[in-house]
Motif scaffolding. Structure first.
Motif, PDB file in Angstrom:
ATOM      1  N   LEU A 216       0.826  -1.208   0.000  1.00  0.00           N
ATOM      2  CA  LEU A 216       0.000   0.000   0.000  1.00  0.00           C
ATOM      3  C   LEU A 216       0.859   1.257   0.000  1.00  0.00           C
ATOM      4  O   LEU A 216       0.545   2.248  -0.667  1.00  0.00           O
ATOM      5  CB  LEU A 216      -0.930  -0.009   1.216  1.00  0.00           C
ATOM      6  CG  LEU A 216      -2.003  -1.099   1.207  1.00  0.00           C
ATOM      7  CD1 LEU A 216      -2.634  -1.233   2.582  1.00  0.00           C
ATOM      8  CD2 LEU A 216      -3.066  -0.768   0.156  1.00  0.00           C
TER       9      LEU A 216
ATOM     10  N   ARG B 122       0.578   2.528  -3.707  1.00  0.00           N
ATOM     11  CA  ARG B 122      -0.466   3.553  -3.603  1.00  0.00           C
ATOM     12  C   ARG B 122       0.024   4.861  -3.000  1.00  0.00           C
ATOM     13  O   ARG B 122      -0.705   5.851  -2.990  1.00  0.00           O
ATOM     14  CB  ARG B 122      -1.639   3.010  -2.778  1.00  0.00           C
ATOM     15  CG  ARG B 122      -2.410   1.879  -3.462  1.00  0.00           C
ATOM     16  CD  ARG B 122      -3.083   2.377  -4.723  1.00  0.00           C
ATOM     17  NE  ARG B 122      -3.815   1.337  -5.442  1.00  0.00           N
ATOM     18  CZ  ARG B 122      -5.067   1.023  -5.224  1.00  0.00           C
ATOM     19  NH1 ARG B 122      -5.752   1.637  -4.267  1.00  0.00           N
ATOM     20  NH2 ARG B 122      -5.652   0.085  -5.938  1.00  0.00           N
TER      21      ARG B 122
ATOM     22  N   CYS C  89      -3.910  -3.827  -3.359  1.00  0.00           N
ATOM     23  CA  CYS C  89      -3.942  -2.723  -4.321  1.00  0.00           C
ATOM     24  C   CYS C  89      -4.988  -2.939  -5.402  1.00  0.00           C
ATOM     25  O   CYS C  89      -4.957  -2.249  -6.443  1.00  0.00           O
ATOM     26  CB  CYS C  89      -2.559  -2.545  -4.943  1.00  0.00           C
ATOM     27  SG  CYS C  89      -1.284  -2.117  -3.731  1.00  0.00           S
TER      28      CYS C  89
END
Length: 332
Positions: free
Chosen positions: A119, A123, A173
């Motif tokens: 993450l 991200r 994700c």
């Protein structure tokens, strides 16, 4: 489904180094994964299932290499990507559920620290944001307690819960493609059923494509849309799941299905087994690799590999057998 596959693999060959020289463990495999499709990859241990999918992520073991072929995703060949580009694919575009979560997790790190890594990397979330999202993922895969479990170490969880955490990591994700490498092998049948139902539910909710690798044809019957059957590194049959069960064509596929127990009220019987063993990759027979074990073999089978031919004229169902597809008559 889109006319453009999410993933397209063509003529994949993988070699491993042995004392006798390179041995081909995957021999000319081609397949597509459509957007939103669940594809089953079935075969005995050692037939090339896992190593095929590991090659897509650049995770081949030492001594193994892709010697031919390509794998297109997002108009890029996965086999020629740089290391930084491939790291963005892992987890970001392709998620992976490994076979044994106990050996796939770092035993000295809390599961929260391992869940937040993709993450943060893919991200760009802060640690606090990633920690909150990790708790949501645990609830998504049915682990009670959510964020409270993030402080647990892998050994503090049961086998079923570790597998759910592995699924959460693969989904972190929301990649368009999820590879599940025999994720229920080490679990009891009750937990197996829970994991299968969980993956089906998550696929329906998230709309992702799935490659489900297994040796168990019964397990994937209600889980996938299409199946490819591998033997000795080759595709010997591919079909929509209902067609495969209704009319298995390759003798190997028939043998796998015949070995499954049924719930019919028949007298107790001994389940038939496929005699013999798969060939050594370094000593492949010159013809069909299944010929030494095949009850239907003819002389042609031992000297030439049959092509994948349509069954009943349908390209959606193809098998590689001189005898059962009628290819022998066409070759004459």
């Amino acid at each position: 489904m889109s006319s453009s596959p999410l993933l397209s693999v063509r003529n994949l060959e993988i070699e491993v180094s042995t004392r006798r020289g390179p041995a081909k463990v995957v021999d000319g495999i081609s397949f597509d994964v459509e957007r939103g499709e669940a594809l089953g990859v079935v075969g005995e241990s050692g037939c090339g299932k896992s190593i095929t999918t590991l090659s897509l992520l650049g995770l081949l073991p030492p001594g193994a290499r892709v010697s031919a072929g390509f794998a297109l995703m997002d108009d890029r060949n996965l086999f020629t990507l740089s290391r930084p580009a491939l790291r963005k694919v892992r987890g970001g575009r392709i998620g992976m559920i490994f076979q044994d979560p106990m050996t796939s997790f770092n035993p000295v790190l809390k599961i929260g620290d391992q869940l937040i890594e993709p993450l943060v990397y893919h991200r760009g979330l802060s640690r606090a944001e990633a920690w909150e999202r990790a708790g949501e993922l645990l609830r998504l895969v049915g682990i009670p307690g959510g964020e409270a479990r993030l402080d647990n170490y892998p050994h503090e969880l049961s086998g079923g819960m570790r597998q759910r955490v592995m699924i959460a990591m693969g989904l972190a994700c929301e990649p368009p493609l999820l590879i599940a490498d025999e994720p229920t092998t080490a679990l009891d049948v009750t937990i197996q059923a829970q994991i299968v139902d969980l993956v089906k539910d998550l696929r329906a909710r998230l709309g992702m494509s799935i490659i489900w690798i297994t040796h168990d044809l019964a397990l994937v019957s209600g889980l996938v849309d299409r199946i490819i059957v591998l033997y000795a590194g080759k595709v010997v049959e591919e079909a929509l799941v209902d067609d495969l069960y209704a009319k298995p064509t390759h003798p190997y596929t028939r043998g796998l299905l015949a070995s499954l127990p049924t719930l019919e009220g028949e007298e107790t019987r001994r389940l038939p087994a496929i005699g013999g063993t798969p060939p050594d990759p370094g000593r492949r027979p010159p013809g069909c690799p299944f010929a030494p074990r095949c009850p239907l073999k003819v002389e042609l089978c031992e000297r030439a590999m049959p092509p994948l031919e349509p069954v009943d004229g349908r390209n959606s169902h193809r098998a590689a057998c001189w005898v059962t597809t009628g290819a022998m008559e066409m070759a004459a």
